[in-house]
Write an enzyme that holds these catalytic residues in place. Structure first.
Site, short mmCIF file in Angstrom:
data_model
loop_
_atom_site.label_atom_id
_atom_site.label_comp_id
_atom_site.label_asym_id
_atom_site.label_seq_id
_atom_site.Cartn_x
_atom_site.Cartn_y
_atom_site.Cartn_z
N LYS A 258 7.23 -12.23 -2.70
CA LYS A 258 5.88 -12.66 -2.31
C LYS A 258 4.85 -12.35 -3.39
O LYS A 258 3.80 -13.01 -3.46
CB LYS A 258 5.50 -12.02 -0.98
CG LYS A 258 5.59 -10.50 -0.93
CD LYS A 258 4.28 -9.82 -1.15
CE LYS A 258 4.42 -8.31 -1.06
NZ LYS A 258 3.13 -7.61 -1.19
N ALA B 241 -3.08 -1.57 1.41
CA ALA B 241 -3.12 -0.12 1.55
C ALA B 241 -4.46 0.41 2.02
O ALA B 241 -4.55 1.21 2.95
CB ALA B 241 -2.71 0.54 0.23
N GLY C 298 6.44 9.21 -4.57
CA GLY C 298 5.41 8.30 -5.03
C GLY C 298 4.05 8.74 -4.55
O GLY C 298 3.93 9.48 -3.55
N TRP D 129 -0.36 2.72 -1.86
CA TRP D 129 0.49 2.45 -0.70
C TRP D 129 1.26 3.69 -0.29
O TRP D 129 1.42 3.98 0.89
CB TRP D 129 1.40 1.28 -1.03
CG TRP D 129 2.34 0.82 0.04
CD1 TRP D 129 3.57 0.27 -0.17
CD2 TRP D 129 2.17 0.83 1.47
NE1 TRP D 129 4.17 -0.06 1.03
CE2 TRP D 129 3.32 0.28 2.05
CE3 TRP D 129 1.14 1.25 2.31
CZ2 TRP D 129 3.49 0.15 3.43
CZ3 TRP D 129 1.30 1.12 3.69
CH2 TRP D 129 2.47 0.57 4.23
N ARG E 81 -3.49 -7.11 -4.73
CA ARG E 81 -3.86 -6.86 -6.12
C ARG E 81 -3.36 -7.97 -7.06
O ARG E 81 -4.00 -8.26 -8.08
CB ARG E 81 -3.32 -5.49 -6.55
CG ARG E 81 -1.84 -5.42 -6.73
CD ARG E 81 -1.34 -4.04 -7.09
NE ARG E 81 -1.34 -3.16 -5.94
CZ ARG E 81 -0.64 -2.01 -5.88
NH1 ARG E 81 0.10 -1.64 -6.90
NH2 ARG E 81 -0.68 -1.26 -4.81
N ASN E 82 -2.20 -8.57 -6.75
CA ASN E 82 -1.68 -9.63 -7.61
C ASN E 82 -2.60 -10.85 -7.58
O ASN E 82 -2.87 -11.47 -8.61
CB ASN E 82 -0.27 -10.01 -7.16
CG ASN E 82 0.73 -8.89 -7.42
OD1 ASN E 82 1.19 -8.69 -8.53
ND2 ASN E 82 1.05 -8.14 -6.36
#
Length: 663
Positions: free
Chosen positions: A460, A424, A278, A282, A549-550
């Site tokens: 969450k 992050a 990835g 993050w 971000r959410n």
């Protein structure tokens, strides 16, 4: 414990079946064969040893301790001759010990004065302490097994960092003065100790194997009594002869591996490779911390310095992203302004990234993980471990599957998880947070509850959407706190409902014993409720609901509606997150699919209300009355009792499309 060992026969002490020992042991060297270079089998046994047992005299200590005492007492030559007779096998160990003690004839005061005159640190063989520290840092159990005496060896054990309980040695017997009650005269040694007899070292090792499930045990020493450890049933699997102080021909000829420096053993210990799967914000933050750790001098002997990072190839300003990362050591798209480290190497090939890695760290959007692990299947080391930083789950007809479960099933690897309060960009800049990759700015808290921690990290993001809705509506901290509390309650209860065994929290342990930068779940068992009050629970929830971000996208979603210019979540994701993925919406759809199937929609009102809002069935203002919103009928929709599987709809959402309308 020594008295217990002395009474055990090899069979009672846990001798393994003969065919099993033959399979484990290396082939003994032939006459004239060079055993100063380890064979592939010998090197493998050394690198995978569960326990290593060292002789003390002339192996980790630079002389025979009893001989040194004798020299200090003025009878050195007489005692040294008897020592050599015992070490080359021309005299029994019992006779040699008894006659040496008779000649020395010391008192307790003599021993105390001797130890003051010869500090343990001055008696260590060069490299012994460093070798033992490296073994212990890898989780290898280290023991000292000596034919000498505990009174003289115990300071050596302490100087080497070996617990006194891991020292096996003989004990002197003392005559006690009738008037003072103090020991005054040496009267031989305790015959109950196994190391005072021929064949005592393999018996001690066999007893250890009966107490602990050591797969591979290695004996390191200079003498014939050390060689016996692999020549008798129930003992060690491999013998390393040491000739750095005294080189004994019989020992050299018969050892599986013969060394004259302990540095050779330390240099042969495995160095572990870490790979990151990835390259988002993050993932780049995590790889920055890993790279910092692996550049530190104390990690150089344990880890390969280079960290490969899998990057989905794309172009940025006409350049390949991997080229930009490898030139500038910065991910200019997903984490601009943060140096990852010169030892991070971006790679566009997933299989090449994971090649030979001992530790695979997964940190990609959860909707891509299944494809990745399918591609990696058959291309990873069998002894590797995985660590998942990914938050989310996969919905299947037979129930939900957490990312750690998916990795275990598809790759056959032990998988730990890293969850906690982390934003992050803040961590990359060095701000305080708690989790698992220890840095001065990033602390850890270890929890023995993989599923509980992973469910926290997954659920969450739904609560963060609710927090964003509330903030976008202009409500204050009291309302936001109420939403977070309601969300935490839904999280806790749903995790328990889906995984009832998690409350025992006595599983999920990671087999690998060496990675100081990784989660290793070793705290006492906790209840699931306790897990939700760790960093991976309430702390992560608060961080995500106030700075993630959410929350950001959900807030913008409401503000755009209130301004009369509504925008979709897809549009907001593209404009606000700059290529990063919005996990909360997809997770909400996945979780709601589970709730529909099980008829649980009213049981988890905040989750249901959030899903009604993102699907357009309820206005954002309904979030402040989420229980009523969850209970309100949805025009044209099925009731929970009539819910059916809708995997095609869910798959369309995962691919970024809009769900097909229900008919």
């Amino acid at each position: 414990m020594l008295e217990r060992i002395a009474s055990m026969s090899p069979r009672a002490a846990g001798e393994r079946p003969a065919q099993e020992r033959v399979a484990a042991a290396p082939r003994r060297p032939l006459a004239g064969e060079d055993n100063t270079r380890p064979s592939e089998r010998v090197l493998q046994l050394w690198q995978t040893a569960s326990a290593v047992c060292f002789d003390v005299d002339c192996t980790v200590a630079n002389n025979d301790q009893l001989d040194l005492l004798a020299e200090w007492m003025g009878v050195g030559q007489q005692v040294a001759a008897l020592t050599n007779s015992a070490m080359d096998g021309s005299m029994s160990l019992e006779d040699a010990l008894e006659r040496r003690l008779e000649i020395i004839n010391c008192t307790p005061a003599d021993i105390q004065a001797f130890l003051r005159a010869h500090p343990a640190e001055s008696r260590l063989v060069p490299g012994a302490k460093e070798l033992i520290e490296q073994l212990q840092s890898r989780g290898v159990a280290v023991y000292l097994i000596s034919g000498g005496f505990r009174e003289l060896c115990l300071p050596i054990a302490r100087a080497l960092g070996v617990p006194p309980a891991h020292l096996f040695a003989n004990r002197m017997n003392w005559q006690v003065d009738d008037e003072t009650g103090m020991p005054t005269k040496l009267v031989g040694f305790d015959l109950r100790e196994p190391t005072g007899h021929q064949g005592g070292k393999p018996r001690a090792i066999a007893a250890l194997r009966a107490l602990y499930p050591y797969e591979t045990v290695v004996m390191v020493g200079d003498g014939i009594t050390d060689l016996e450890a692999v020549q008798e049933s129930g003992g060690a699997d491999m013998f390393v002869g040491f000739g750095g102080i005294v080189e004994r021909p019989v020992v050299k000829a018969s050892a599986d591996w013969f060394v004259t420096s302990l540095d050779a053993l330390r240099d042969a210990l495995p160095r572990y490779r870490v790979a990151m799967i990835g390259s988002g914000a993050w993932a780049c933050t995590a790889v920055k911390m890993i790279a910092e750790n692996l550049r530190s001098p104390e990690k150089a002997a344990k880890f390969v310095r280079e960290v490969r990072m899998y990057v989905w190839e794309e172009e940025v300003d006409g350049r390949k992203l991997t080229e930009l990362i490898n030139e500038t050591h910065e991910n200019v798209k997903y984490l601009p302004g943060v140096q990852l480290g010169e030892n991070v190497v971006a790679c566009p090939d997933l299989i090449e990234t994971a090649k030979d890695a001992h530790v695979l760290v997964f940190c990609s959007p959860h909707q891509f993980i299944h494809r990745m692990v399918k591609q990696l299947s058959g291309h990873v080391r069998k002894d590797a471990i995985a660590v998942s930083l990914t938050k989310g789950m996969r919905v299947r007809p037979d129930g939900p599957q957490l990312i750690s479960e998916m990795i275990r099933k598809e790759l056959g690897l032990d998988c730990s998880v890293l969850m906690g309060a982390n934003i992050a960009a803040d961590i990359a800049r060095g701000e305080l947070s708690e989790d698992v990759f220890d840095r001065p700015y990033f602390y850890t808290q270890l929890v023995p509850d993989v599923v509980g921690a992973e469910m926290c990290g997954t659920l969450k993001n739904i609560v963060a959407l609710a927090a964003g809705f509330v903030e976008g509506l202009g409500y204050g901290p009291n309302t936001r706190a109420a939403i977070i509390r309601g969300g935490l309650d839904d999280m806790r209860r749903l995790a328990k409902a889906l995984y009832p065994t998690v409350r025992r929290a006595a599983w999920g342990y990671c087999r690998l014993r060496v990675y100081c930068i990784l989660v290793h779940f070793m705290r006492p068992a906790l209840t699931l409720d306790a897990t939700f009050f760790e960093s991976c629970g309430i702390a992560d929830l608060i961080a995500t609901c106030t700075g993630g971000r959410n929350r950001l996208v959900a807030k913008a979603f409401v503000e755009a509606q209130q301004a009369g210019q509504p925008r979709s979540f897809e549009e907001l994701e593209a404009s606000l997150l700059h290529g990063q993925k919005l996990q909360g919406v997809l997770t909400s759809q996945e979780v709601q699919e589970i709730l529909r199937r099980k008829g649980w929609e009213l049981e988890y009102p905040l989750f249901t209300a959030v899903n009604r809002i993102i699907c357009g069935h309820q206005p954002a203002s309904a979030i402040v009355h989420y229980k009523e919103a969850a209970a309100a009928p949805v025009p044209g929709s099925e009731s929970p009792s009539q819910s059916t599987d809708d995997l095609q709809r869910l798959g369309a959402i995962a691919l970024g499309g809009r769900p097909a309308a229900r008919t």
